[in-house]
Design a protein around this motif. Sequence first.
Motif, PDB file in Angstrom:
ATOM      1  N   SER A   1      44.702  37.525  41.746  1.00  0.00           N
ATOM      2  CA  SER A   1      44.545  38.370  40.553  1.00  0.00           C
ATOM      3  C   SER A   1      44.077  39.780  40.880  1.00  0.00           C
ATOM      4  CB  SER A   1      43.563  37.721  39.577  1.00  0.00           C
ATOM      5  OG  SER A   1      42.289  37.584  40.183  1.00  0.00           O
ATOM      6  N   ILE A   2      43.792  40.073  42.142  1.00  0.00           N
ATOM      7  CA  ILE A   2      43.370  41.415  42.555  1.00  0.00           C
ATOM      8  C   ILE A   2      44.640  42.216  42.840  1.00  0.00           C
ATOM      9  CG2 ILE A   2      41.974  42.779  44.138  1.00  0.00           C
ATOM     10  CD1 ILE A   2      40.369  40.683  42.529  1.00  0.00           C
ATOM     11  N   GLN A   3      44.862  43.243  42.058  1.00  0.00           N
ATOM     12  CA  GLN A   3      46.105  44.006  42.130  1.00  0.00           C
ATOM     13  C   GLN A   3      45.862  45.437  42.617  1.00  0.00           C
ATOM     14  OE1 GLN A   3      49.142  42.298  40.901  1.00  0.00           O
ATOM     15  NE2 GLN A   3      47.629  40.692  41.234  1.00  0.00           N
ATOM     16  N   LEU A   4      46.773  45.915  43.438  1.00  0.00           N
ATOM     17  CA  LEU A   4      46.719  47.322  43.851  1.00  0.00           C
ATOM     18  C   LEU A   4      46.802  48.185  42.597  1.00  0.00           C
ATOM     19  CD1 LEU A   4      49.156  47.080  46.876  1.00  0.00           C
ATOM     20  CD2 LEU A   4      46.674  47.326  46.979  1.00  0.00           C
ATOM     21  N   GLY A   5      46.080  49.295  42.604  1.00  0.00           N
ATOM     22  CA  GLY A   5      46.069  50.197  41.446  1.00  0.00           C
ATOM     23  C   GLY A   5      44.918  49.935  40.489  1.00  0.00           C
ATOM     24  N   MET A   6      44.214  48.804  40.644  1.00  0.00           N
ATOM     25  CA  MET A   6      43.057  48.516  39.793  1.00  0.00           C
ATOM     26  C   MET A   6      41.921  49.476  40.128  1.00  0.00           C
ATOM     27  SD  MET A   6      42.554  44.407  39.770  1.00  0.00           S
ATOM     28  CE  MET A   6      43.254  43.415  38.482  1.00  0.00           C
ATOM     29  N   THR A   7      41.044  49.691  39.164  1.00  0.00           N
ATOM     30  CA  THR A   7      39.831  50.459  39.429  1.00  0.00           C
ATOM     31  C   THR A   7      38.806  49.538  40.084  1.00  0.00           C
ATOM     32  OG1 THR A   7      38.802  49.926  37.312  1.00  0.00           O
ATOM     33  CG2 THR A   7      40.225  51.905  37.387  1.00  0.00           C
ATOM     34  N   GLU A   8      37.774  50.123  40.652  1.00  0.00           N
ATOM     35  CA  GLU A   8      36.733  49.326  41.290  1.00  0.00           C
ATOM     36  C   GLU A   8      36.077  48.383  40.280  1.00  0.00           C
ATOM     37  OE1 GLU A   8      33.004  49.856  44.374  1.00  0.00           O
ATOM     38  OE2 GLU A   8      33.972  51.634  43.561  1.00  0.00           O
ATOM     39  N   MET A   9      35.868  48.853  39.061  1.00  0.00           N
ATOM     40  CA  MET A   9      35.265  48.020  38.021  1.00  0.00           C
ATOM     41  C   MET A   9      36.171  46.822  37.692  1.00  0.00           C
ATOM     42  SD  MET A   9      34.006  48.955  34.159  1.00  0.00           S
ATOM     43  CE  MET A   9      32.653  49.973  34.744  1.00  0.00           C
ATOM     44  N   GLN A  10      37.466  47.052  37.605  1.00  0.00           N
ATOM     45  CA  GLN A  10      38.399  45.957  37.332  1.00  0.00           C
ATOM     46  C   GLN A  10      38.387  44.935  38.465  1.00  0.00           C
ATOM     47  OE1 GLN A  10      41.806  48.559  36.805  1.00  0.00           O
ATOM     48  NE2 GLN A  10      41.994  47.954  34.643  1.00  0.00           N
ATOM     49  N   VAL A  11      38.317  45.408  39.693  1.00  0.00           N
ATOM     50  CA  VAL A  11      38.267  44.507  40.845  1.00  0.00           C
ATOM     51  C   VAL A  11      37.003  43.652  40.774  1.00  0.00           C
ATOM     52  CG1 VAL A  11      38.009  44.379  43.370  1.00  0.00           C
ATOM     53  CG2 VAL A  11      39.709  45.929  42.354  1.00  0.00           C
ATOM     54  N   GLN A  12      35.866  44.281  40.499  1.00  0.00           N
ATOM     55  CA  GLN A  12      34.607  43.535  40.418  1.00  0.00           C
ATOM     56  C   GLN A  12      34.651  42.479  39.315  1.00  0.00           C
ATOM     57  OE1 GLN A  12      32.300  43.590  42.765  1.00  0.00           O
ATOM     58  NE2 GLN A  12      33.635  45.059  43.764  1.00  0.00           N
ATOM     59  N   GLN A  13      35.252  42.802  38.196  1.00  0.00           N
ATOM     60  CA  GLN A  13      35.393  41.829  37.108  1.00  0.00           C
ATOM     61  C   GLN A  13      36.263  40.658  37.541  1.00  0.00           C
ATOM     62  OE1 GLN A  13      36.892  44.357  33.981  1.00  0.00           O
ATOM     63  NE2 GLN A  13      34.852  44.756  33.156  1.00  0.00           N
ATOM     64  N   GLU A  14      37.351  40.937  38.220  1.00  0.00           N
ATOM     65  CA  GLU A  14      38.229  39.870  38.704  1.00  0.00           C
ATOM     66  C   GLU A  14      37.511  38.990  39.722  1.00  0.00           C
ATOM     67  OE1 GLU A  14      41.210  38.707  37.768  1.00  0.00           O
ATOM     68  OE2 GLU A  14      41.163  40.191  36.159  1.00  0.00           O
ATOM     69  N   LEU A  15      36.716  39.605  40.592  1.00  0.00           N
ATOM     70  CA  LEU A  15      35.986  38.827  41.593  1.00  0.00           C
ATOM     71  C   LEU A  15      34.960  37.905  40.939  1.00  0.00           C
ATOM     72  CD1 LEU A  15      35.435  41.400  44.468  1.00  0.00           C
ATOM     73  CD2 LEU A  15      36.938  39.405  44.473  1.00  0.00           C
TER      74      LEU A  15
ATOM     75  N   TYR B   1      39.756  52.421  48.088  1.00  0.00           N
ATOM     76  CA  TYR B   1      40.227  53.077  46.868  1.00  0.00           C
ATOM     77  C   TYR B   1      40.673  54.497  47.180  1.00  0.00           C
ATOM     78  CZ  TYR B   1      37.889  49.119  44.753  1.00  0.00           C
ATOM     79  OH  TYR B   1      37.506  47.836  44.419  1.00  0.00           O
ATOM     80  N   ASP B   2      41.607  55.001  46.390  1.00  0.00           N
ATOM     81  CA  ASP B   2      42.065  56.377  46.573  1.00  0.00           C
ATOM     82  C   ASP B   2      41.118  57.332  45.842  1.00  0.00           C
ATOM     83  OD1 ASP B   2      42.762  56.326  43.839  1.00  0.00           O
ATOM     84  OD2 ASP B   2      44.907  56.097  44.254  1.00  0.00           O
TER      85      ASP B   2
ATOM     86  N   LYS C   1      43.866  50.734  46.882  1.00  0.00           N
ATOM     87  CA  LYS C   1      45.031  51.009  47.720  1.00  0.00           C
ATOM     88  C   LYS C   1      45.136  50.061  48.921  1.00  0.00           C
ATOM     89  CE  LYS C   1      42.920  54.581  50.620  1.00  0.00           C
ATOM     90  NZ  LYS C   1      43.082  55.944  51.134  1.00  0.00           N
ATOM     91  N   PHE C   2      44.087  49.259  49.162  1.00  0.00           N
ATOM     92  CA  PHE C   2      44.047  48.359  50.313  1.00  0.00           C
ATOM     93  C   PHE C   2      43.169  47.162  49.973  1.00  0.00           C
ATOM     94  CE2 PHE C   2      41.994  46.834  54.181  1.00  0.00           C
ATOM     95  CZ  PHE C   2      42.997  46.840  55.132  1.00  0.00           C
ATOM     96  N   ILE C   3      43.700  45.950  50.203  1.00  0.00           N
ATOM     97  CA  ILE C   3      42.947  44.711  50.004  1.00  0.00           C
ATOM     98  C   ILE C   3      43.091  43.898  51.289  1.00  0.00           C
ATOM     99  CG2 ILE C   3      42.631  42.635  48.599  1.00  0.00           C
ATOM    100  CD1 ILE C   3      44.708  43.883  46.632  1.00  0.00           C
ATOM    101  N   GLU C   4      41.978  43.456  51.834  1.00  0.00           N
ATOM    102  CA  GLU C   4      42.040  42.630  53.035  1.00  0.00           C
ATOM    103  C   GLU C   4      41.353  41.296  52.771  1.00  0.00           C
ATOM    104  OE1 GLU C   4      41.707  43.704  57.586  1.00  0.00           O
ATOM    105  OE2 GLU C   4      39.742  43.764  56.607  1.00  0.00           O
TER     106      GLU C   4
ATOM    107  N   ALA D   1      46.252  41.824  54.997  1.00  0.00           N
ATOM    108  CA  ALA D   1      45.996  42.925  54.076  1.00  0.00           C
ATOM    109  C   ALA D   1      47.269  43.303  53.329  1.00  0.00           C
ATOM    110  CB  ALA D   1      45.463  44.140  54.821  1.00  0.00           C
ATOM    111  N   VAL D   2      47.064  43.740  52.097  1.00  0.00           N
ATOM    112  CA  VAL D   2      48.130  44.278  51.260  1.00  0.00           C
ATOM    113  C   VAL D   2      47.771  45.719  50.969  1.00  0.00           C
ATOM    114  CG1 VAL D   2      49.288  44.099  49.021  1.00  0.00           C
ATOM    115  CG2 VAL D   2      48.630  42.040  50.247  1.00  0.00           C
ATOM    116  N   THR D   3      48.753  46.607  51.114  1.00  0.00           N
ATOM    117  CA  THR D   3      48.507  48.040  50.935  1.00  0.00           C
ATOM    118  C   THR D   3      49.543  48.665  50.024  1.00  0.00           C
ATOM    119  OG1 THR D   3      49.932  48.758  52.746  1.00  0.00           O
ATOM    120  CG2 THR D   3      47.678  48.135  53.325  1.00  0.00           C
TER     121      THR D   3
END
Length: 159
Positions: A14-28, A45-46, A52-55, A151-153
């Motif tokens: 559910s962690i998608q490239l383009g998400m904001t840091e807040m969105q990522v934290q909510q998903e986690l 993050y850009d 922009k990068f998930i490992e 990693a996905v970039t």
Amino acid sequence: MYTITINPLVGIGSIQLGMTEMQVQQELQNAPWINNEELLQTFEYDSNNRLKFIEMNNPFDSAGFKLLYKDLDLFNTTAEDIVSTIRIHTSFVNNMEAELGYTFFFREIGLSLWRANVMTDAIINSPEFLAEVLPENLEDEKRNLYFATIAVTIPSYYD
């Protein structure tokens, strides 16, 4: 068994490239994965705060966990088999680390694979290797048959 799907150029689970840091934290916080902070711990993050990068780290000894790309289990398939399967459809960046077998980056699909040491079935089963390795270290050496991180970039990450 818990399965997470990896979609290159899109995300991991559910962690998608383009998400904001807040969105990522909510998903986690909502992720059902056990110890997700150990599995997913590297995010970049850009300048617009967009992912922009998930490992993802290989849990190695976590039985019942799969990371699937198409039908390929990226954490439970040997590195050699993964590279030979994916390269049928796309090429990797051919640099020194790829030639040595440590890191493979498939630019077209934004997929990066890494391991600290290179191990093959031929090496691990050779009499020379078995004579040199301490029995208590053999299981750790076998981990090097597999990638330690995936990693996905975004497409331009390594430009």
